[in-house]
Each structure stands twice: as structure tokens, then as C-alpha cells.
Design an enzyme around this catalytic site. Structure first.
Site, PDB file in Angstrom:
ATOM      1  CG  HIS A 103      -1.740  -1.199   1.390  1.00 27.96           C
ATOM      2  ND1 HIS A 103      -2.577  -1.674   0.404  1.00 27.96           N
ATOM      3  CD2 HIS A 103      -1.849  -2.064   2.428  1.00 27.96           C
ATOM      4  CE1 HIS A 103      -3.175  -2.781   0.836  1.00 27.96           C
ATOM      5  NE2 HIS A 103      -2.741  -3.035   2.056  1.00 27.96           N
ATOM      6  CD  GLU A 120      -3.173  -3.447   5.821  1.00 31.42           C
ATOM      7  OE1 GLU A 120      -4.364  -3.260   5.545  1.00 31.42           O
ATOM      8  OE2 GLU A 120      -2.426  -4.196   5.149  1.00 31.42           O
ATOM      9  CG  HIS A 178       0.896  -6.674   3.364  1.00 24.99           C
ATOM     10  ND1 HIS A 178       1.169  -5.379   2.996  1.00 24.99           N
ATOM     11  CD2 HIS A 178      -0.437  -6.842   3.160  1.00 24.99           C
ATOM     12  CE1 HIS A 178       0.049  -4.791   2.614  1.00 24.99           C
ATOM     13  NE2 HIS A 178      -0.941  -5.665   2.691  1.00 24.99           N
ATOM     14  NE  ARG A 198      -4.777  -8.541  -6.698  1.00 26.84           N
ATOM     15  CZ  ARG A 198      -5.721  -7.860  -7.344  1.00 26.84           C
ATOM     16  NH1 ARG A 198      -5.585  -7.596  -8.639  1.00 26.84           N
ATOM     17  NH2 ARG A 198      -6.806  -7.468  -6.722  1.00 26.84           N
TER      18      ARG A 198
END
Length: 320
Positions: A103, A120, A178, A198
Site C-alpha cells: 500500500h 494498517e 505483505h 497487487r
């Protein structure tokens, strides 16, 4: 007016990697065998949460915030974000491995997408034997090494894979490569953003035989190629607010509830409770509300004094 704990209709998302644990473990009314996500509180465009209880039932979260901004968000949160709700709360069921992804940070996300970045955290609610997560590289890397591994289909070999169990917490700063591994159920707390790059999807195809879009070039400048220490250690003292994550975007405490505790707070910020195990009740203004595993509630900022009681493990999230 007397504000009360708000619950919302779950926004259920089918995913190629999803399963049925959101129903069997978290009591969500799913109708698909590949339900991967339950968005619990969201103001992402086209996915705005609808209140499920009380006098605001049927209204969306943005409507309520626009009418009562400081009462819902808090004086400090409103001063910082205006009428924007800054966080997104989810439960995820990974029947299969998720894609490997990254991200962007706030600056990159603002420049490219006019969005927040996506810092996050994950709380592992359930993990099958030998379930793993990918978090970061397993040694210092670079754009060149990363691109070479993608070309040779060996990217997994340069990433750090960690075996996990219930109660593990990982804090993922933007830029951390991740992937959530198969066999895990995760409570996720993040900035309000749906921006994901992605970079590898195990060459799998959807029901129509299509591979999902990759964002290899976009990820190049978003990735942190340094080693990261994402796993968080924390205490688990009963009936205490155990600090798990404390960052500029949110603070998360773990409350192992065994009996009854009184909570007094200021009006700077809302709180969110995610019940990750057990059952509990909340009492305020002579009203009692009941919650179970998989429930998420938004406590408006001007709800300053209340009690919770029961036997549960609760994630408590706010902006400090």
C-alpha cells in the site's frame, strides 16, 4: 440527545481467496462459499456503512457525521479530518493465500489517487495449524532484486514468511510488502483507503479463467526494501487497556474482559470496539446493549461514561 453505540450492516465481499468462516466463526449472514471480507465500518466511496440499530437505523454513517460531526467523531478528530471518517474496520477470512501486495503512503496515495495511504494492523483471531503471513523482505532488498525475482517467478523466496497463532498482532506501515496466508481469520484496522498494489498472485485465475490485474510498476516507488519488525508484543492483563499499537493514525488496545469495568473518556475521539472473542454487554443511560464474537460497534465521541461487563476479548480503537 443521548447518543448510543452504533452498529452497522456488514458489507460482505466475495473474494477469490475467501471461504465460510465469517459465518461459522463470526456469525455473519453470508450466502457465498467465497466470502473473504466483512467491512464493519466504512466510508469508502460506494461502500458506506448503514446503521443497523436505534434511532439512526437505515441512515448511512456519512449522513450522521454531517449532522453531528463533533458528537460522533470527536473534537480533535473533527479538527484534523473534517467530516471524513478516517478509519476502516474489517474482518477477513483467508481460505487461500491472498495476493502479495503493498500500500502507498499518504503522499503517494494523495498524488496518484487523491486518497489516504493505507497504514494498517492485523489481529489474528483464528489460525489453522501451520498458517503463515508474509510481512516484509527476509533481507535487505532493492528495486533490481525485486524485479528480478518477479521475472524469475521467485518473489516468494525473498519475502519473510511467519507462522502465526491466535492473538498475534502485526503493524504494517505503508510500503511493507505483505500477504495474509491461507487458514487465517483476521481483524484489520486501517486508514480509510482502498488503494492496493497487487504485485504477485500465484498465477491463479478467476472463474472466467482470467488472471487478476497486477500493479508491478506502481509498486516500485511504494515499496520499503528495508527489513521491518512488524510483529507487536503486548501484555494481556485482565480488565486493563493493554496497548498494542500506538501510531499517528490510530491507537489500539486489547481489553481481556473478565467481569465489569467502567470506562471514562474525553470527547476528543470516537472509540470502536471489535469483539474478537466471547460475549459482553455495554450499559449507558440505563440501556444495556449485548455483543458477541464478530460484532463491531462505534461509540460516539460524546459518549463519555459507560460500563462493559462479560467475558470477552475486545479490541479498543481510537485516535489519540
Amino acid at each position: 440527545m443521548n447518543f448510543y453505540p452504533l452498529q452497522f450492516e456488514p458489507i460482505l465481499k466475495e473474494r477469490i481467496w475467501g471461504g465460510t468462516k465469517l459465518k461459522t466463526l463470526l456469525n455473519k449472514e453470508i450466502t457465498s462459499e467465497i466470502t473473504g471480507e466483512s467491512w464493519e465500518i466504512s466510508t469508502v466511496e460506494n461502500d458506506i456503512s448503514i446503521v443497523a440499530n436505534g434511532i439512526f437505523k437505515g441512515k448511512n454513517l456519512n449522513e450522521i457525521i454531517n449532522t453531528f460531526p463533533e458528537a460522533i467523531l470527536g473534537t480533535k478528530v473533527y479538527a484534523q479530518f473534517g467530516n471524513q471518517f478516517p478509519l476502516l474496520f474489517k474482518y477477513l477470512d483467508a481460505r487461500e493465500d491472498l495476493s502479495i501486495q503493498v500500500h502507498p503512503n499518504d503522499d503517494l496515495a494523495k498524488k496518484r489517487h487523491n486518497s489516504f495511504g493505507k497504514t494498517e494492523m492485523w489481529y489474528v483471531m483464528q489460525a489453522d495449524t501451520d498458517s503463515r503471513l508474509i510481512v516484509g523482505f527476509n533481507k535487505e532488498s532493492s528495486k533490481k532484486a525485486y524485479l528480478s525475482s518477479l521475472k524469475n517467478n521467485t518473489v516468494v523466496s525473498i519475502l519473510d514468511s511467519k507462522k502465526v497463532q491466535k492473538g498475534d498482532v502485526f503493524f504494517l506501515e505503508t510500503g511493507t510488502v505483505h500477504a495474509i496466508g491461507a487458514g487465517t481469520v483476521i481483524a484489520e484496522i486501517q486508514q480509510t483507503s482502498d488503494i492496493t498494489y497487487r504485485i504477485y498472485d500465484f498465477n491463479r485465475k478467476d472463474a472466467q479463467g482470467n488472471e487478476r490485474e497486477l500493479h508491478v510498476e506502481l509498486a516500485l516507488d511504494a515499496l520499503n526494501y528495508n527489513l521491518v519488525d512488524a510483529k507487536k508484543n503486548y501484555t494481556k492483563s485482565e480488565n486493563e487497556h493493554n496497548k498494542v499499537v500506538d501510531c499517528s493514525y490510530f491507537t489500539t488496545n486489547l481489553i481481556p474482559l473478565n467481569g465489569r469495568i467502567t470506562i471514562s473518556k474525553n470527547e476528543n475521539s470516537f472509540k470502536v470496539f471489535m469483539c474478537v472473542e466471547g460475549t459482553f454487554q455495554l450499559e449507558t443511560n440505563d440501556e444495556i446493549y449485548s455483543y458477541k464474537t464478530g460484532d463491531t460497534l462505534l461509540i460516539p465521541a460524546n459518549m463519555t461514561d459507560f460500563e462493559i461487563f462479560g467475558f470477552a476479548t475486545i479490541l479498543e480503537i481510537y485516535i489519540s
